[in-house]
Design a protein around this motif. Sequence first.
Motif, PDB file in Angstrom:
ATOM      1  N   ASP A  35       0.889  -1.360  -0.400  1.00 15.78           N
ATOM      2  CA  ASP A  35       0.028  -0.468   0.015  1.00 15.78           C
ATOM      3  C   ASP A  35       1.162   1.235  -0.115  1.00 15.78           C
ATOM      4  O   ASP A  35       0.857   2.509  -0.564  1.00 15.78           O
ATOM      5  CB  ASP A  35      -1.225  -0.212   1.124  1.00 15.78           C
ATOM      6  N   LEU A  36       1.317   1.534   1.002  1.00  9.72           N
ATOM      7  CA  LEU A  36       3.110   2.712   0.745  1.00  9.72           C
ATOM      8  C   LEU A  36       3.822   1.883  -0.949  1.00  9.72           C
ATOM      9  O   LEU A  36       3.467   3.776  -0.972  1.00  9.72           O
ATOM     10  CB  LEU A  36       3.936   2.151   1.544  1.00  9.72           C
ATOM     11  N   THR A  37       4.070   1.284  -1.092  1.00 10.21           N
ATOM     12  CA  THR A  37       5.156   2.011  -2.524  1.00 10.21           C
ATOM     13  C   THR A  37       3.958   1.789  -3.296  1.00 10.21           C
ATOM     14  O   THR A  37       4.095   2.815  -4.058  1.00 10.21           O
ATOM     15  CB  THR A  37       4.852  -0.114  -2.280  1.00 10.21           C
ATOM     16  N   ASN A  38       2.343   1.394  -3.285  1.00  9.59           N
ATOM     17  CA  ASN A  38       1.767   1.965  -4.492  1.00  9.59           C
ATOM     18  C   ASN A  38       1.350   4.107  -4.000  1.00  9.59           C
ATOM     19  O   ASN A  38       1.674   4.474  -4.675  1.00  9.59           O
ATOM     20  CB  ASN A  38       0.513   1.221  -4.388  1.00  9.59           C
ATOM     21  N   TYR A  39       1.158   4.013  -3.178  1.00  8.74           N
ATOM     22  CA  TYR A  39       0.970   5.697  -2.343  1.00  8.74           C
ATOM     23  C   TYR A  39       1.866   6.153  -3.152  1.00  8.74           C
ATOM     24  O   TYR A  39       2.251   7.457  -3.458  1.00  8.74           O
ATOM     25  CB  TYR A  39       0.785   6.013  -1.140  1.00  8.74           C
ATOM     26  N   TYR A  40       3.543   5.487  -2.160  1.00  8.18           N
ATOM     27  CA  TYR A  40       4.998   6.540  -3.441  1.00  8.18           C
ATOM     28  C   TYR A  40       4.280   6.341  -5.218  1.00  8.18           C
ATOM     29  O   TYR A  40       4.773   7.528  -5.603  1.00  8.18           O
ATOM     30  CB  TYR A  40       6.114   5.830  -2.983  1.00  8.18           C
ATOM     31  N   GLU A  41       4.435   5.337  -5.709  1.00 10.22           N
ATOM     32  CA  GLU A  41       3.743   5.173  -6.845  1.00 10.22           C
ATOM     33  C   GLU A  41       3.317   6.224  -7.909  1.00 10.22           C
ATOM     34  O   GLU A  41       3.264   7.287  -8.728  1.00 10.22           O
ATOM     35  CB  GLU A  41       3.888   4.046  -7.788  1.00 10.22           C
ATOM     36  N   THR A  42       2.688   6.692  -6.970  1.00 11.71           N
ATOM     37  CA  THR A  42       0.999   7.207  -7.656  1.00 11.71           C
ATOM     38  C   THR A  42       1.135   9.054  -7.540  1.00 11.71           C
ATOM     39  O   THR A  42       0.477  10.154  -8.139  1.00 11.71           O
ATOM     40  CB  THR A  42      -0.465   6.830  -7.441  1.00 11.71           C
ATOM     41  N   HIS A  43       1.538   9.046  -6.421  1.00 13.56           N
ATOM     42  CA  HIS A  43       1.861  10.349  -5.213  1.00 13.56           C
ATOM     43  C   HIS A  43       3.315  11.542  -5.531  1.00 13.56           C
ATOM     44  O   HIS A  43       3.314  12.666  -5.538  1.00 13.56           O
ATOM     45  CB  HIS A  43       1.797  10.635  -4.503  1.00 13.56           C
ATOM     46  N   PHE A  44       4.272  10.255  -6.115  1.00 11.76           N
ATOM     47  CA  PHE A  44       5.680  11.274  -5.341  1.00 11.76           C
ATOM     48  C   PHE A  44       6.529  10.818  -6.403  1.00 11.76           C
ATOM     49  O   PHE A  44       7.811  11.180  -7.140  1.00 11.76           O
ATOM     50  CB  PHE A  44       6.414  10.489  -4.227  1.00 11.76           C
ATOM     51  N   LYS A  45       6.488   9.669  -7.395  1.00 14.13           N
ATOM     52  CA  LYS A  45       7.863   9.358  -8.227  1.00 14.13           C
ATOM     53  C   LYS A  45       7.004   9.677  -9.660  1.00 14.13           C
ATOM     54  O   LYS A  45       6.382  10.465  -9.896  1.00 14.13           O
ATOM     55  CB  LYS A  45       7.339   7.740  -8.954  1.00 14.13           C
TER      56      LYS A  45
END
Length: 146
Positions: free
Chosen positions: A135-145
């Motif tokens: 979940d945290l990885t997906n959030y990073y991918e959609t909001h910060f990458k």
Amino acid sequence: MITMYGREKRSDDYPGPEDCGYHRVESPHHHGRRPHRRGAWVGVLFLRLLDEKPMHGYELMDVLNKRGLAPPDGIEPGAIYITLRRMEHRGLLTSRWEEKESGPDRRIYTLTEEGRRVLKAGLEAVKLQKVVLEDLTNYYETHFKQ
């Protein structure tokens, strides 16, 4: 103590650092936060490998290295045996001596029913942690990458 997952954590839920021959490592950068738990999952890993088949400490170390499961800085043989003895003391393992015609006798460790119960609880905790990390990885991918 209530965990972040909303249930009470018991000290026997899964093998922690104290079961693994490792203790909390104080970091100069922890600034009041909990110290890093080095080796927190080593106990679960040992139980998992011993569930596959009974083995002695050096064989366990060899399997860890061959499968790429040993920590980057390695595991000292003495630490493996301390961990195994602690786990045996907690009733997670039993041991017996295997006599060798050549070379020293070896202590073979086998999982107990209690060890299987703790292994199952540890693996369930790993699955839950995996969900949180995904979940945290997906959030990073959609909001910060970028």
